[in-house]
Design a protein around this motif. Structure first.
Motif, short mmCIF file in Angstrom:
data_model
loop_
_atom_site.label_atom_id
_atom_site.label_comp_id
_atom_site.label_asym_id
_atom_site.label_seq_id
_atom_site.Cartn_x
_atom_site.Cartn_y
_atom_site.Cartn_z
N PHE A 146 0.80 -0.99 -0.47
CA PHE A 146 -0.08 -0.19 0.08
C PHE A 146 0.56 1.21 -0.18
O PHE A 146 0.66 2.02 -0.89
CB PHE A 146 -0.53 0.02 0.80
N ILE A 147 1.64 1.18 0.69
CA ILE A 147 2.79 2.47 1.01
C ILE A 147 3.55 2.61 -0.42
O ILE A 147 3.69 3.97 -0.52
CB ILE A 147 4.00 1.93 2.52
N GLU A 148 3.95 1.71 -1.22
CA GLU A 148 4.70 1.57 -2.46
C GLU A 148 3.26 2.44 -3.71
O GLU A 148 3.99 3.06 -4.45
CB GLU A 148 5.15 0.40 -2.79
N ILE A 149 2.64 1.70 -3.14
CA ILE A 149 1.13 2.55 -4.14
C ILE A 149 1.26 3.95 -3.84
O ILE A 149 0.81 4.96 -5.14
CB ILE A 149 -0.77 1.41 -4.22
N LEU A 150 0.73 4.30 -3.10
CA LEU A 150 1.31 6.17 -2.30
C LEU A 150 1.69 6.53 -2.36
O LEU A 150 2.32 7.95 -3.15
CB LEU A 150 0.41 6.02 -0.99
N LYS A 151 3.40 5.48 -2.84
CA LYS A 151 4.66 6.58 -3.32
C LYS A 151 4.34 7.28 -5.18
O LYS A 151 5.46 7.97 -5.28
CB LYS A 151 5.85 6.04 -2.57
N GLN A 152 4.31 5.69 -5.58
CA GLN A 152 3.72 5.81 -7.08
C GLN A 152 3.22 6.96 -7.48
O GLN A 152 3.40 8.13 -8.51
CB GLN A 152 3.40 4.77 -7.59
N LEU A 153 1.67 7.33 -6.90
CA LEU A 153 0.54 8.39 -6.79
C LEU A 153 1.32 9.49 -6.44
O LEU A 153 1.73 11.05 -7.36
CB LEU A 153 -0.38 8.28 -5.62
N GLU A 154 2.20 9.56 -5.35
CA GLU A 154 2.96 11.09 -5.13
C GLU A 154 3.79 11.33 -5.86
O GLU A 154 4.24 12.55 -6.36
CB GLU A 154 3.76 10.80 -3.59
N GLU A 155 5.25 10.51 -6.81
CA GLU A 155 5.85 10.43 -7.40
C GLU A 155 4.79 11.26 -9.12
O GLU A 155 5.45 12.58 -9.76
CB GLU A 155 6.28 9.36 -8.30
N ALA A 156 3.71 10.91 -9.35
CA ALA A 156 2.31 11.59 -10.60
C ALA A 156 2.74 12.79 -9.67
O ALA A 156 2.56 14.04 -10.57
CB ALA A 156 1.38 10.61 -10.65
#
Length: 224
Positions: A133-143
């Motif tokens: 879940f945290i990795e998914i949010l990090k991907q969104l933060e990068e976007a």
């Protein structure tokens, strides 16, 4: 303001229903919300829901002058196309529209399902779900980058699709023992900006309400 009859078959804690209400609010379109009994506590799902969404039998359903539409991302796009004159949600550039659709698909497939794994589990299984879940949010933060919103300076369709999940973050954090803000500070600031908008803040329930529901469900599952 629209003079059409707009009805949402709704569930107050469903982020997918929240998307539809936020999109309609952004357009200034009045609607009636009909809460559905998804868990059978007061007799079960309505005949109108079963008739309007016979395939999946789930909310949200948008009834526009009696015509049913299903699947929240599809409904939000329909709202944007049906009421195009004010506050467009999709970008005008074909490239940016394609990019927005990519992130909508990513969010639909990843965020809620993975967050659900956190509160529906304990131990090692929960740890795996939390990391994912945290990795998914990090991907969104990068976007998101350094932008105010996913579309840049303007609140747009990816924000509409993503922001409803934020009210579930507190429950995921409490159960999983972590803080989203510590891992994704830019995403947390984006959340705060979105919640300041009347179209969003008037729809999103309190994180404590969501956590209460999650705690109740964990008890029923024998996880607490």
């Amino acid at each position: 303001m629209s003079k059409d009859e707009i009805i949402i078959l709704d569930c107050i804690l469903s982020p997918f229903c929240m998307r539809v209400k936020i999109a309609l609010n952004e357009k200034g379109v009045s609607y009636e919300s009909k809460e559905e009994d998804l868990f059978g506590w007061k007799g079960g799902k309505s005949e109108l829901l079963l008739k309007s969404n016979p395939i999946h039998k789930k909310v949200p359903v948008l009834l526009h002058n009696g015509n049913p539409l299903n699947e929240s991302s599809n409904i939000v796009t329909y709202i944007d196309e049906t009421w195009p004159s004010s506050s467009p949600l999709l970008p005008s550039s074909p490239y940016e529209r394609a990019r927005a659709r990519f992130w909508i698909d990513y969010i639909d497939k990843k965020v809620f399902e993975t967050g659900g794994k956190i509160w529906r589990s304990n131990g090692d299984e929960q740890e795996v779900a939390k990391k994912e879940f945290i990795e998914i949010l990090k991907q969104l933060e990068e976007a998101l980058g350094d932008n105010d919103f996913f579309g840049g300076e303007r609140f747009g369709i990816v924000d509409v699709i993503a922001i409803p999940f934020s009210c579930w973050f507190y429950a995921f954090e409490k159960v999983g023992g972590f803080k989203v803000e510590e891992h994704c500070p830019k995403l947390s600031n984006w959340e705060k900006r979105c919640l300041l908008k009347e179209s969003v803040g008037s729809v999103i329930p309190s994180p404590e309400m969501v956590y209460g529901f999650v705690s109740s469900m964990r008890n029923k599952l024998g996880l607490e």
